[in-house]
Design an enzyme around this catalytic site. Structure first.
Site, mmCIF file in Angstrom:
data_model
loop_
_atom_site.group_PDB
_atom_site.id
_atom_site.type_symbol
_atom_site.label_atom_id
_atom_site.label_comp_id
_atom_site.label_asym_id
_atom_site.label_seq_id
_atom_site.Cartn_x
_atom_site.Cartn_y
_atom_site.Cartn_z
ATOM 1 N N ASP A 10 0.777 -0.945 0.121
ATOM 2 C CA ASP A 10 -0.111 -0.250 0.105
ATOM 3 C C ASP A 10 0.566 1.311 -0.140
ATOM 4 O OD1 ASP A 10 -2.565 1.695 -0.052
ATOM 5 O OD2 ASP A 10 -1.977 1.330 2.238
ATOM 6 N N SER A 11 0.457 2.504 -0.027
ATOM 7 C CA SER A 11 1.109 3.929 -0.007
ATOM 8 C C SER A 11 2.029 3.741 1.529
ATOM 9 C CB SER A 11 0.120 4.899 -0.258
ATOM 10 O OG SER A 11 -1.028 4.813 1.096
ATOM 11 N N CYS A 73 -4.395 -1.829 -1.669
ATOM 12 C CA CYS A 73 -4.664 -0.580 -1.831
ATOM 13 C C CYS A 73 -5.937 -0.013 -2.986
ATOM 14 C CB CYS A 73 -3.402 0.655 -2.583
ATOM 15 S SG CYS A 73 -4.152 2.350 -2.794
ATOM 16 N N GLU A 152 -2.726 9.199 7.854
ATOM 17 C CA GLU A 152 -0.791 9.742 8.179
ATOM 18 C C GLU A 152 -0.177 10.449 9.032
ATOM 19 O OE1 GLU A 152 1.523 7.165 6.843
ATOM 20 O OE2 GLU A 152 -0.302 5.836 5.221
ATOM 21 N N CYS A 186 -10.969 2.999 1.014
ATOM 22 C CA CYS A 186 -9.516 2.953 0.868
ATOM 23 C C CYS A 186 -9.386 2.152 2.114
ATOM 24 C CB CYS A 186 -9.293 4.385 0.721
ATOM 25 S SG CYS A 186 -7.973 4.578 1.645
ATOM 26 N N HIS A 188 -6.505 2.970 5.020
ATOM 27 C CA HIS A 188 -7.038 3.411 5.146
ATOM 28 C C HIS A 188 -8.263 3.677 6.296
ATOM 29 C CE1 HIS A 188 -2.866 4.480 3.374
ATOM 30 N NE2 HIS A 188 -2.720 4.867 4.642
HETATM 31 N N1 DGL Z 1 -4.465 2.773 1.374
HETATM 32 C C1 DGL Z 1 -4.538 3.565 0.067
HETATM 33 C C2 DGL Z 1 -6.040 3.110 -0.718
HETATM 34 O O1 DGL Z 1 -6.677 2.362 -0.098
HETATM 35 C C3 DGL Z 1 -4.189 5.317 0.152
HETATM 36 C C4 DGL Z 1 -4.259 5.843 -0.765
HETATM 37 C C5 DGL Z 1 -3.149 6.966 -0.788
HETATM 38 O O2 DGL Z 1 -1.672 7.268 -0.341
HETATM 39 O O3 DGL Z 1 -4.026 8.407 -0.904
HETATM 40 O O4 DGL Z 1 -6.818 3.745 -2.024
#
Ligand code: DGL
Length: 269
Positions: A10-11, A73, A152, A186, A188
């Site tokens: 993921d990011s 992600c 984050e 998402c 997150h």
């Molecule tokens: N967890 C990522 C997602 O599901 C986050 C993406 C981001 O970094 O904006 O889209």
């Protein structure tokens, strides 16, 4: 039987929601996790950049000899062209189709809300997936640009009223629509599901996209006979592209348990 690790990327922190579910479902599988924390957020990038980042993430996991990749992600899953996924030499699961299936089976009144990053909502992947499964379902899709940066930033600043204000703005129209199911599109977002629940109410079913992807990965590993033969709990590996200490402490805060230390790595050119 295959004792190689399952790769998850993921990011940033969001991918841990898939890791949490994988550990619960498959406690003997080793996990190699990559969070591209240097380049988070992904959700405001264009499709070409997302493809480059995703290729870097996948190459990194392949260099760790993984047997399976979970794209934890929503942003990457919704923007990555099929030909890129087809070119990966191991099976790959994203979050979109498992999450759509769960949401379509969950709704009783035919109204589904979707919250996700700008790039994910722009792609229309959740909306199209739901409509393809059942054209009578009404979908309310809401882009939430502020949520990933706020989540984050935990560790630099506290998660306070700012995130609740953002959630109120994003969730208000979905709450008013009477939706009975909400896709946390998402990965997150499940990290703040208690805040989401406080605003949207107790009745609505929340669909955790990371957890749905983990469930699909388990089914696929079982179906292909690729489950590990390990009898003990493996030592997982966590890699990030910046600030490993903050990642380690934030992951403990959000998941309520220490996952082990993250290691700093570099990816891409
Ligand atoms: N967890 C990522 C997602 O599901 C986050 C993406 C981001 O970094 O904006 O889209």
């Amino acid at each position: 039987m295959d004792n190689r690790a399952v790769g998850v990327f993921d990011s940033g922190l969001g991918g841990l929601t898939a890791v949490r579910e994988l550990r619960r479902l498959l406690p003997n599988e080793k996990i190699v996790f990559l969070g591209d924390t240097l380049r988070v957020p992904y959700g405001t990038r264009d499709a070409e950049t997302l493809r480059e980042f995703a290729e870097d993430d996948i190459d990194f996991l392949l260099s760790k000899n993984v047997k399976y990749i979970v794209i934890a992600c929503g942003t990457v899953s919704s923007n990555l062209p099929d030909e890129v996924i087809a070119s990966v030499p191991v099976p790959v699961t994203g979050v979109i189709s498992p999450t759509v299936s769960a949401a379509v089976s969950s709704t009783r009144n035919g109204i589904i809300g979707v919250i996700a990053t700008p790039a994910c909502i722009r792609s229309g992947a959740y909306q199209k997936g739901i409509t393809a499964a059942d054209p009578s379902i009404q979908v309310l899709a809401q882009s939430c640009p502020r949520l990933v940066p706020l989540i984050e930033s935990f560790g630099v600043s506290e998660l306070g009223s700012e995130i609740d204000e953002a959630l109120e703005e994003y969730l208000g129209p979905i709450r008013d629509s009477g939706a009975d199911t909400l896709i946390l599109g998402c990965t997150h977002y499940p990290l703040v599901s208690h805040r989401i629940r406080r605003i949207i109410g107790r009745e609505i079913t929340l669909i955790d996209s990371g957890a749905q992807a983990a469930k699909t990965a388990k089914e696929a590993l079982e179906a292909s006979g690729s489950i590990s033969s390990r009898k003990n709990m493996p030592k997982h590996e966590f890699y990030v592209t910046s600030d490993p200490d903050r990642f380690t402490s934030s992951s403990g805060y959000f998941l309520g348990e220490a996952l082990g230390r993250a290691t700093l790595t570099t990816i891409g050119k």
